[in-house]
Design a protein around this motif. Sequence first.
Motif, PDB file in Angstrom:
ATOM      1  N   LEU A  22       0.762  -1.035  -0.035  1.00  0.00           N
ATOM      2  CA  LEU A  22       0.030  -0.238   0.260  1.00  0.00           C
ATOM      3  C   LEU A  22       0.778   1.175   0.029  1.00  0.00           C
ATOM      4  CD1 LEU A  22      -2.944  -1.001   2.566  1.00  0.00           C
ATOM      5  CD2 LEU A  22      -3.181  -0.982  -0.160  1.00  0.00           C
ATOM      6  N   ALA A  23       1.871   1.082   0.740  1.00  0.00           N
ATOM      7  CA  ALA A  23       2.681   2.377   0.841  1.00  0.00           C
ATOM      8  C   ALA A  23       3.478   2.755  -0.642  1.00  0.00           C
ATOM      9  CB  ALA A  23       4.007   2.139   1.721  1.00  0.00           C
ATOM     10  N   MET A  24       3.890   1.482  -1.471  1.00  0.00           N
ATOM     11  CA  MET A  24       4.475   1.731  -2.505  1.00  0.00           C
ATOM     12  C   MET A  24       3.422   2.227  -3.601  1.00  0.00           C
ATOM     13  SD  MET A  24       7.694   0.761  -2.643  1.00  0.00           S
ATOM     14  CE  MET A  24       8.076   0.481  -4.132  1.00  0.00           C
ATOM     15  N   VAL A  25       2.363   1.876  -3.491  1.00  0.00           N
ATOM     16  CA  VAL A  25       1.135   2.478  -4.462  1.00  0.00           C
ATOM     17  C   VAL A  25       0.780   3.746  -4.066  1.00  0.00           C
ATOM     18  CG1 VAL A  25      -1.304   2.110  -4.853  1.00  0.00           C
ATOM     19  CG2 VAL A  25       0.147  -0.138  -4.717  1.00  0.00           C
ATOM     20  N   ALA A  26       0.917   4.147  -2.845  1.00  0.00           N
ATOM     21  CA  ALA A  26       0.713   5.478  -2.601  1.00  0.00           C
ATOM     22  C   ALA A  26       1.689   6.296  -2.980  1.00  0.00           C
ATOM     23  CB  ALA A  26       0.634   5.907  -1.027  1.00  0.00           C
ATOM     24  N   VAL A  27       2.853   6.110  -3.038  1.00  0.00           N
ATOM     25  CA  VAL A  27       3.978   6.758  -3.121  1.00  0.00           C
ATOM     26  C   VAL A  27       4.011   7.011  -4.706  1.00  0.00           C
ATOM     27  CG1 VAL A  27       6.398   7.122  -3.573  1.00  0.00           C
ATOM     28  CG2 VAL A  27       5.205   6.497  -1.227  1.00  0.00           C
ATOM     29  N   VAL A  28       3.694   6.060  -5.768  1.00  0.00           N
ATOM     30  CA  VAL A  28       4.031   6.249  -7.247  1.00  0.00           C
ATOM     31  C   VAL A  28       2.765   6.627  -7.667  1.00  0.00           C
ATOM     32  CG1 VAL A  28       5.908   4.413  -6.985  1.00  0.00           C
ATOM     33  CG2 VAL A  28       3.450   3.629  -7.386  1.00  0.00           C
ATOM     34  N   THR A  29       1.612   6.666  -7.132  1.00  0.00           N
ATOM     35  CA  THR A  29       0.311   7.102  -7.867  1.00  0.00           C
ATOM     36  C   THR A  29       0.095   8.533  -7.459  1.00  0.00           C
ATOM     37  OG1 THR A  29      -0.983   6.184  -5.885  1.00  0.00           O
ATOM     38  CG2 THR A  29      -0.648   4.620  -7.949  1.00  0.00           C
ATOM     39  N   ASP A  30      -0.822   9.236  -8.441  1.00  0.00           N
ATOM     40  CA  ASP A  30      -1.005  10.828  -8.235  1.00  0.00           C
ATOM     41  C   ASP A  30      -2.930  11.057  -7.842  1.00  0.00           C
ATOM     42  OD1 ASP A  30      -2.306  10.058 -10.622  1.00  0.00           O
ATOM     43  OD2 ASP A  30      -0.262  10.806 -11.860  1.00  0.00           O
ATOM     44  N   HIS A  31      -3.310  10.035  -7.060  1.00  0.00           N
ATOM     45  CA  HIS A  31      -4.755  10.366  -6.662  1.00  0.00           C
ATOM     46  C   HIS A  31      -4.652  10.705  -5.143  1.00  0.00           C
ATOM     47  CE1 HIS A  31      -5.459   8.712 -10.492  1.00  0.00           C
ATOM     48  NE2 HIS A  31      -6.748   9.237 -10.714  1.00  0.00           N
ATOM     49  N   TRP A  32      -3.959  11.458  -4.585  1.00  0.00           N
ATOM     50  CA  TRP A  32      -3.944  11.688  -3.127  1.00  0.00           C
ATOM     51  C   TRP A  32      -5.197  12.687  -3.027  1.00  0.00           C
ATOM     52  CZ3 TRP A  32       0.147  11.184   0.889  1.00  0.00           C
ATOM     53  CH2 TRP A  32       0.905  10.380   0.842  1.00  0.00           C
ATOM     54  N   ALA A  33      -5.463  13.839  -3.831  1.00  0.00           N
ATOM     55  CA  ALA A  33      -6.341  14.650  -3.637  1.00  0.00           C
ATOM     56  C   ALA A  33      -7.014  15.077  -4.923  1.00  0.00           C
ATOM     57  CB  ALA A  33      -5.990  15.871  -2.713  1.00  0.00           C
ATOM     58  N   VAL A  34      -8.224  15.265  -4.958  1.00  0.00           N
ATOM     59  CA  VAL A  34      -8.867  15.860  -5.942  1.00  0.00           C
ATOM     60  C   VAL A  34      -9.583  17.225  -5.786  1.00  0.00           C
ATOM     61  CG1 VAL A  34     -11.012  15.529  -7.734  1.00  0.00           C
ATOM     62  CG2 VAL A  34      -9.631  13.643  -6.869  1.00  0.00           C
ATOM     63  N   LEU A  35      -9.183  18.336  -6.692  1.00  0.00           N
ATOM     64  CA  LEU A  35      -9.446  19.518  -6.629  1.00  0.00           C
ATOM     65  C   LEU A  35     -10.660  19.918  -7.516  1.00  0.00           C
ATOM     66  CD1 LEU A  35      -5.903  20.914  -5.938  1.00  0.00           C
ATOM     67  CD2 LEU A  35      -7.496  20.310  -4.174  1.00  0.00           C
ATOM     68  N   SER A  36     -11.529  20.866  -7.179  1.00  0.00           N
ATOM     69  CA  SER A  36     -12.779  21.479  -8.030  1.00  0.00           C
ATOM     70  C   SER A  36     -12.739  22.663  -8.018  1.00  0.00           C
ATOM     71  CB  SER A  36     -13.848  20.397  -7.963  1.00  0.00           C
ATOM     72  OG  SER A  36     -13.910  19.107  -7.958  1.00  0.00           O
TER      73      SER A  36
END
Length: 224
Positions: A22-36
């Motif tokens: 899960l840590a590896m997935v979190a670090v390499v992906t870009d869906h931490w926050a969505v802004l509108s």
Amino acid sequence: MSQTKAPKVRATLFCILVGVVLAMVAVVTDHWAVLSPEVEHHNATCEAAHFGLWRICIKRIVMTDSKDKTCGPISLPGEKNCSYFRHFNPGETSEIFEVTTQKEYSISAAAIAVFSLGFIIMGTSCALLSFRKKRDYLLRPASMFYAFAGLCIFVSVEVTRQSVKRMIDSEHTVWIEYYYSWSFACACSAFILLFLGGLALLLFSLPRMPQNPWESCMDAEPEH
């Protein structure tokens, strides 16, 4: 290691392994926050964004029948453009983050996440050596490395959360709403599994304490 402790250690290491993934997935992906941003007119094109530790993706969405004044959801079809943050790759363009985020926040969150991966590598090395060389005492430093990795993930999550909050509150941004996405959830789950798993592994790897007044620590089972 005693037969009673071995299953507990294996179960704890399995939970830690899930936390590592899960840590590896979190670090390499870009869906931490969505802004509108705010949408004033229907049938208008708006730009929603989602970002991670390294890059931001802008998505142009055409709002048709929505009664909301915000752009999205991000799952709607639209033209997507991703770029790495300028302070990580000067050749890329990421004008939005150049203006709307604090550079120090982004760099700090990414650097702390890298430290977390370093602790994970050291902990995994100690855990593998403990099984391969039959040296149970190496599980103790491994447990501490995993706990430190969990703490680093927590700090990175908190830095990102503060960055998003300041973006929304800033007068220089167009964002009015935000929510945390699945990468952020992976990071929070990784923190829980790594930190608690590390503490549990440390507890299970300690030698048996004396159970009677006439016993001493020297009576504990010898470690290989």
